[in-house]
Scaffold this motif. Structure first.
Motif, PDB file in Angstrom:
ATOM      1  N   ARG A  16       0.858  -1.175   0.000  1.00  0.00           N
ATOM      2  CA  ARG A  16       0.000   0.000   0.000  1.00  0.00           C
ATOM      3  C   ARG A  16       0.901   1.234   0.000  1.00  0.00           C
ATOM      4  O   ARG A  16       1.840   1.320   0.771  1.00  0.00           O
ATOM      5  CB  ARG A  16      -0.922   0.021   1.215  1.00  0.00           C
ATOM      6  CG  ARG A  16      -2.034  -1.007   1.191  1.00  0.00           C
ATOM      7  CD  ARG A  16      -2.961  -0.838   2.390  1.00  0.00           C
ATOM      8  NE  ARG A  16      -4.088  -1.748   2.341  1.00  0.00           N
ATOM      9  CZ  ARG A  16      -4.073  -2.976   2.857  1.00  0.00           C
ATOM     10  NH1 ARG A  16      -2.971  -3.426   3.449  1.00  0.00           N
ATOM     11  NH2 ARG A  16      -5.144  -3.743   2.768  1.00  0.00           N
ATOM     12  N   ILE A  17       0.584   2.152  -0.874  1.00  0.00           N
ATOM     13  CA  ILE A  17       1.337   3.397  -0.986  1.00  0.00           C
ATOM     14  C   ILE A  17       0.386   4.548  -0.685  1.00  0.00           C
ATOM     15  O   ILE A  17      -0.692   4.640  -1.274  1.00  0.00           O
ATOM     16  CB  ILE A  17       1.933   3.566  -2.395  1.00  0.00           C
ATOM     17  CG1 ILE A  17       2.912   2.425  -2.699  1.00  0.00           C
ATOM     18  CG2 ILE A  17       2.629   4.922  -2.531  1.00  0.00           C
ATOM     19  CD1 ILE A  17       3.329   2.344  -4.154  1.00  0.00           C
ATOM     20  N   MET A  18       0.765   5.431   0.225  1.00  0.00           N
ATOM     21  CA  MET A  18      -0.047   6.599   0.556  1.00  0.00           C
ATOM     22  C   MET A  18       0.512   7.831  -0.142  1.00  0.00           C
ATOM     23  O   MET A  18       1.719   8.069  -0.115  1.00  0.00           O
ATOM     24  CB  MET A  18      -0.064   6.836   2.067  1.00  0.00           C
ATOM     25  CG  MET A  18      -0.749   5.734   2.862  1.00  0.00           C
ATOM     26  SD  MET A  18      -0.663   6.033   4.665  1.00  0.00           S
ATOM     27  CE  MET A  18      -1.619   7.568   4.793  1.00  0.00           C
ATOM     28  N   CYS A  19      -0.364   8.608  -0.761  1.00  0.00           N
ATOM     29  CA  CYS A  19       0.028   9.857  -1.403  1.00  0.00           C
ATOM     30  C   CYS A  19      -0.652  11.014  -0.694  1.00  0.00           C
ATOM     31  O   CYS A  19      -1.888  11.072  -0.628  1.00  0.00           O
ATOM     32  CB  CYS A  19      -0.364   9.850  -2.875  1.00  0.00           C
ATOM     33  SG  CYS A  19       0.499   8.605  -3.872  1.00  0.00           S
ATOM     34  N   VAL A  20       0.131  11.917  -0.157  1.00  0.00           N
ATOM     35  CA  VAL A  20      -0.354  13.082   0.584  1.00  0.00           C
ATOM     36  C   VAL A  20      -0.088  14.325  -0.259  1.00  0.00           C
ATOM     37  O   VAL A  20       0.993  14.464  -0.841  1.00  0.00           O
ATOM     38  CB  VAL A  20       0.364  13.184   1.945  1.00  0.00           C
ATOM     39  CG1 VAL A  20       0.130  14.538   2.591  1.00  0.00           C
ATOM     40  CG2 VAL A  20      -0.081  12.053   2.869  1.00  0.00           C
ATOM     41  N   GLY A  21      -1.063  15.232  -0.322  1.00  0.00           N
ATOM     42  CA  GLY A  21      -0.814  16.434  -1.099  1.00  0.00           C
ATOM     43  C   GLY A  21      -2.011  17.341  -1.234  1.00  0.00           C
ATOM     44  O   GLY A  21      -2.986  17.244  -0.479  1.00  0.00           O
ATOM     45  N   ASP A  22      -1.931  18.217  -2.235  1.00  0.00           N
ATOM     46  CA  ASP A  22      -2.967  19.208  -2.498  1.00  0.00           C
ATOM     47  C   ASP A  22      -3.710  18.850  -3.774  1.00  0.00           C
ATOM     48  O   ASP A  22      -3.823  17.678  -4.136  1.00  0.00           O
ATOM     49  CB  ASP A  22      -2.336  20.608  -2.561  1.00  0.00           C
ATOM     50  CG  ASP A  22      -1.106  20.644  -3.476  1.00  0.00           C
ATOM     51  OD1 ASP A  22      -1.103  19.917  -4.498  1.00  0.00           O
ATOM     52  OD2 ASP A  22      -0.161  21.402  -3.188  1.00  0.00           O
ATOM     53  N   SER A  23      -4.220  19.839  -4.498  1.00  0.00           N
ATOM     54  CA  SER A  23      -5.014  19.546  -5.696  1.00  0.00           C
ATOM     55  C   SER A  23      -4.191  18.907  -6.804  1.00  0.00           C
ATOM     56  O   SER A  23      -4.735  18.193  -7.655  1.00  0.00           O
ATOM     57  CB  SER A  23      -5.675  20.830  -6.225  1.00  0.00           C
ATOM     58  OG  SER A  23      -4.706  21.789  -6.593  1.00  0.00           O
TER      59      SER A  23
END
Length: 214
Positions: A16-23
């Motif tokens: 599982r890979i989590m991607c954190v960020g904005d638009s």
């Protein structure tokens, strides 16, 4: 409005890979064309399924004090709750910090480092990758301030990476860098990638992550 897109499957997944960020992480208001969606398509196979989870919230900053901080978003709380289920996280923030008229570079670095630490404290086995956001291209609604932003943001992100024992993903250069050589990868606002741009981001991230998925 908080965007949380979980791209998981009914079958057993190996990573599982989590991607954190904005638009930019969310996908320019179209999650089906986001780089996390494309990343899962690139990395996942029938024999080695991989799930990419998108914990993004449009307009957010890494700075704690702003009009729309990632720290105060519901999706940040969701990410903290989920972080123990993964060993890989990609964070791409800073674009909206650059819009702040009174951006303090020291505060930006410190708050970004604190954000990374908040995830590392919850999961000591977490490998964190900090992505240098895409460059900002000129648009009709802004002056030449984007030139300065394109100079300092990559430097600050590399400093953050070094001081948090995280890894750098250079999306900035992949999408044209300081010389702005890839305008065909962007929408008319000069900030959000188009479908071609998201494909480049996904391939750049995938190349960096593959050795950690063995």
């Amino acid at each position: 409005f908080v965007f949380l897109i979980i791209l998981s499957h009914a079958y057993s997944i190996s990573h599982r890979i989590m991607c954190v960020g904005d638009s930019i992480t969310h996908g320019n208001w179209n999650s089906s064309n986001s780089y996390p969606t494309k990343l899962e398509e690139i990395l996942s196979t029938s024999s080695d399924p991989i799930s990419v989870l998108n914990f993004s919230h449009g307009g957010t900053t890494a700075q704690k004090v702003s009009r729309n901080s990632y720290w105060t978003s519901d999706v940040y709380k969701d990410a903290l709750d989920y972080v123990n289920t993964t060993t890989i996280m990609v964070i791409q923030l800073g674009t909206n910090d650059a819009f702040q008229l009174n951006l303090n570079e020291t505060i930006f670095v410190d708050d970004y480092k604190d954000l990374i630490k908040s995830f590392q404290d919850k999961n000591p086995n977490l490998s964190v990758f900090v992505s240098i956001p895409p460059p900002r291209y000129p648009s009709q609604r802004e002056d030449n301030s984007y030139l300065e932003i394109n100079k300092w943001l990559p430097i600050l992100i590399r400093t953050i990476s070094k001081e948090t024992n995280s890894y750098v993903i250079d999306v900035f250069d992949a999408l044209g860098g300081e010389q702005l050589t890839k305008p065909e990868y962007f929408t008319s606002d000069g900030i959000h990638p188009n479908d071609l741009g998201y494909e480049v981001i996904a391939k750049t991230v995938a190349h960096k992550l593959r050795p950690f998925l063995i």
